[in-house]
Design a protein around this motif. Structure first.
Motif, PDB file in Angstrom:
ATOM      1  N   GLN A 177       0.827  -1.212   0.000  1.00  0.00           N
ATOM      2  CA  GLN A 177       0.000   0.000   0.000  1.00  0.00           C
ATOM      3  C   GLN A 177       0.856   1.254   0.000  1.00  0.00           C
ATOM      4  N   GLY A 178       0.253   2.352  -0.463  1.00  0.00           N
ATOM      5  CA  GLY A 178       0.897   3.649  -0.415  1.00  0.00           C
ATOM      6  C   GLY A 178       0.461   4.445   0.809  1.00  0.00           C
ATOM      7  N   THR A 179       1.381   5.190   1.394  1.00  0.00           N
ATOM      8  CA  THR A 179       1.052   5.955   2.597  1.00  0.00           C
ATOM      9  C   THR A 179       0.179   7.177   2.302  1.00  0.00           C
ATOM     10  N   GLN A 180       0.103   7.573   1.026  1.00  0.00           N
ATOM     11  CA  GLN A 180      -0.715   8.722   0.649  1.00  0.00           C
ATOM     12  C   GLN A 180      -2.036   8.295  -0.004  1.00  0.00           C
ATOM     13  N   ASP A 181      -2.389   7.040   0.142  1.00  0.00           N
ATOM     14  CA  ASP A 181      -3.604   6.498  -0.459  1.00  0.00           C
ATOM     15  C   ASP A 181      -4.834   7.131   0.184  1.00  0.00           C
ATOM     16  N   GLN A 182      -5.646   7.830  -0.621  1.00  0.00           N
ATOM     17  CA  GLN A 182      -6.865   8.450  -0.102  1.00  0.00           C
ATOM     18  C   GLN A 182      -8.037   7.474  -0.067  1.00  0.00           C
ATOM     19  N   VAL A 183      -7.953   6.388  -0.811  1.00  0.00           N
ATOM     20  CA  VAL A 183      -9.005   5.369  -0.823  1.00  0.00           C
ATOM     21  C   VAL A 183      -8.880   4.474   0.412  1.00  0.00           C
ATOM     22  N   SER A 184      -7.653   4.104   0.732  1.00  0.00           N
ATOM     23  CA  SER A 184      -7.362   3.312   1.932  1.00  0.00           C
ATOM     24  C   SER A 184      -6.300   4.057   2.737  1.00  0.00           C
ATOM     25  N   PRO A 185      -6.705   5.079   3.497  1.00  0.00           N
ATOM     26  CA  PRO A 185      -5.742   5.910   4.231  1.00  0.00           C
ATOM     27  C   PRO A 185      -5.072   5.152   5.370  1.00  0.00           C
ATOM     28  N   MET A 186      -4.093   5.774   5.973  1.00  0.00           N
ATOM     29  CA  MET A 186      -3.313   5.132   7.013  1.00  0.00           C
ATOM     30  C   MET A 186      -4.181   4.693   8.192  1.00  0.00           C
ATOM     31  N   GLU A 187      -5.253   5.422   8.473  1.00  0.00           N
ATOM     32  CA  GLU A 187      -6.156   5.010   9.559  1.00  0.00           C
ATOM     33  C   GLU A 187      -6.778   3.645   9.259  1.00  0.00           C
ATOM     34  N   THR A 188      -7.143   3.432   7.997  1.00  0.00           N
ATOM     35  CA  THR A 188      -7.702   2.141   7.590  1.00  0.00           C
ATOM     36  C   THR A 188      -6.636   1.060   7.633  1.00  0.00           C
ATOM     37  N   ILE A 189      -5.449   1.384   7.157  1.00  0.00           N
ATOM     38  CA  ILE A 189      -4.349   0.424   7.206  1.00  0.00           C
ATOM     39  C   ILE A 189      -4.085  -0.003   8.646  1.00  0.00           C
ATOM     40  N   ALA A 190      -4.078   0.962   9.575  1.00  0.00           N
ATOM     41  CA  ALA A 190      -3.848   0.650  10.991  1.00  0.00           C
ATOM     42  C   ALA A 190      -4.942  -0.267  11.536  1.00  0.00           C
ATOM     43  N   ALA A 191      -6.188  -0.027  11.127  1.00  0.00           N
ATOM     44  CA  ALA A 191      -7.302  -0.863  11.597  1.00  0.00           C
ATOM     45  C   ALA A 191      -7.176  -2.288  11.078  1.00  0.00           C
ATOM     46  N   VAL A 192      -6.756  -2.433   9.822  1.00  0.00           N
ATOM     47  CA  VAL A 192      -6.577  -3.773   9.259  1.00  0.00           C
ATOM     48  C   VAL A 192      -5.403  -4.480   9.937  1.00  0.00           C
ATOM     49  N   ILE A 193      -4.327  -3.748  10.204  1.00  0.00           N
ATOM     50  CA  ILE A 193      -3.194  -4.341  10.917  1.00  0.00           C
ATOM     51  C   ILE A 193      -3.632  -4.838  12.288  1.00  0.00           C
ATOM     52  N   ALA A 194      -4.420  -4.036  12.994  1.00  0.00           N
ATOM     53  CA  ALA A 194      -4.907  -4.447  14.311  1.00  0.00           C
ATOM     54  C   ALA A 194      -5.761  -5.712  14.220  1.00  0.00           C
ATOM     55  N   GLU A 195      -6.606  -5.777  13.198  1.00  0.00           N
ATOM     56  CA  GLU A 195      -7.431  -6.978  13.004  1.00  0.00           C
ATOM     57  C   GLU A 195      -6.562  -8.200  12.736  1.00  0.00           C
ATOM     58  N   MET A 196      -5.577  -8.054  11.850  1.00  0.00           N
ATOM     59  CA  MET A 196      -4.711  -9.171  11.502  1.00  0.00           C
ATOM     60  C   MET A 196      -3.897  -9.641  12.706  1.00  0.00           C
ATOM     61  N   ASP A 197      -3.379  -8.693  13.492  1.00  0.00           N
ATOM     62  CA  ASP A 197      -2.641  -9.043  14.711  1.00  0.00           C
ATOM     63  C   ASP A 197      -3.541  -9.768  15.703  1.00  0.00           C
ATOM     64  N   GLY A 198      -4.743  -9.236  15.896  1.00  0.00           N
ATOM     65  CA  GLY A 198      -5.667  -9.820  16.855  1.00  0.00           C
ATOM     66  C   GLY A 198      -6.072 -11.239  16.498  1.00  0.00           C
ATOM     67  N   ALA A 199      -6.118 -11.528  15.199  1.00  0.00           N
ATOM     68  CA  ALA A 199      -6.514 -12.860  14.745  1.00  0.00           C
ATOM     69  C   ALA A 199      -5.335 -13.824  14.655  1.00  0.00           C
ATOM     70  N   GLY A 200      -4.124 -13.306  14.856  1.00  0.00           N
ATOM     71  CA  GLY A 200      -2.947 -14.163  14.758  1.00  0.00           C
ATOM     72  C   GLY A 200      -2.598 -14.566  13.339  1.00  0.00           C
ATOM     73  N   ASN A 201      -2.941 -13.731  12.380  1.00  0.00           N
ATOM     74  CA  ASN A 201      -2.691 -14.051  10.978  1.00  0.00           C
ATOM     75  C   ASN A 201      -1.243 -13.779  10.575  1.00  0.00           C
ATOM     76  N   ASP A 202      -0.788 -14.502   9.575  1.00  0.00           N
ATOM     77  CA  ASP A 202       0.561 -14.335   9.034  1.00  0.00           C
ATOM     78  C   ASP A 202       0.492 -13.304   7.908  1.00  0.00           C
ATOM     79  N   VAL A 203       0.707 -12.049   8.255  1.00  0.00           N
ATOM     80  CA  VAL A 203       0.539 -10.944   7.294  1.00  0.00           C
ATOM     81  C   VAL A 203       1.765 -10.043   7.331  1.00  0.00           C
ATOM     82  N   ARG A 204       2.231  -9.664   6.146  1.00  0.00           N
ATOM     83  CA  ARG A 204       3.271  -8.644   6.083  1.00  0.00           C
ATOM     84  C   ARG A 204       2.742  -7.472   5.271  1.00  0.00           C
ATOM     85  N   PHE A 205       3.002  -6.275   5.757  1.00  0.00           N
ATOM     86  CA  PHE A 205       2.648  -5.044   5.054  1.00  0.00           C
ATOM     87  C   PHE A 205       3.921  -4.417   4.510  1.00  0.00           C
TER      88      PHE A 205
END
Length: 241
Positions: free
Chosen positions: A165-193
């Motif tokens: 993802q891009g840090t200047q993405d207006q469609v998926s802004p950093m707030e959304t990226i942070a929320a998805v990261i929190a979800e992935m961490d909480g679920a114990g998923n194997d995810v790299r950003f």
């Protein structure tokens, strides 16, 4: 790519007909199969370019049909209604992708690792498919329309995930990226950003232009880095299989 074989690929979901496009090289031992979930334009020249890159890596690439009946829009004014329809029918998107994957499995050698790669709106569908418990080898999102799980979705994803993802993405802004990261961490998923600074939505699309104040902006540097990251992830998937 010289000698590329392109064939239509039909499947159905909930009574709806879908028409994808299968690309492969002749007489090549298939390393992996990749379902490409394109951006809002469907089976466009850009989607074909992404698929051809995957074929050059030794993969079979299938460009999925986002909307049904093989429809590929060609006007910007179609974006809003079409993407809203995908967002409003997220569960159906998962069902359609599952049907596509099932059909593709019957076309490739048994045991071939299968990956879903989603761009923009297609990325939302790919990630939701992972949340459904999909038995696939990997999921990749590139400049995706990111969404956290809806209430009826699980958050656990069995496959490893790569999100670019891009840090200047207006469609998926950093707030959304942070929320998805929190979800992935909480679920114990194997995810790299992998985050690219000074990079907007549609950074993979040369037709997006170079105006830094626009909503969609092409970044050749980030696009090349994403292609390299995708190739590396696919190699990892193949080596694990």
């Amino acid at each position: 790519m010289s000698g590329m074989i392109e064939t239509g690929f039909e499947y159905t979901a909930d009574g709806q007909a879908y028409r994808g496009l299968l690309l492969k090289a002749p007489n090549l031992e298939v390393k992996a199969a990749i379902v490409v979930l394109p951006d809002w334009r469907g089976q466009s020249a850009l989607a074909r370019a992404h698929a051809e890159h995957l074929v050059a890596l030794g993969c079979v690439a299938l460009i999925a049909d986002l909307y049904g009946d093989g429809f590929s829009p060609d006007r910007p004014d179609q974006v809003g209604p079409l993407v809203k329809r995908l967002i409003d029918r997220r569960a159906h998107g998962v069902t359609a992708l599952a049907a596509c994957v099932d059909r593709l499995r019957s076309e490739i050698p048994f045991g071939t690792p299968l990956v879903c790669l989603g761009y923009s709106a297609g990325g939302m569908v790919a990630l939701d498919y992972g949340r459904s418990g999909a038995d696939i080898a990997g999921i990749i999102l590139c400049s995706a329309l990111l969404k956290t799980a809806s209430k009826e979705m699980n958050t656990r994803i069995n496959a490893p995930v790569l999100i670019l993802q891009g840090t200047q993405d207006q469609v998926s802004p950093m707030e959304t990226i942070a929320a998805v990261i929190a979800e992935m961490d909480g679920a114990g998923n194997d995810v790299r950003f992998e985050l690219y600074t000074q990079t907007h939505h549609a950074f993979d699309n040369p037709e997006a232009g170079a105006d830094p104040n626009a909503r969609l902006v092409y970044s050749p540097t980030s696009a090349q880095r994403a292609k390299t990251a995708i190739a590396s992830f696919v190699r990892e998937v193949v080596e694990r299989s």
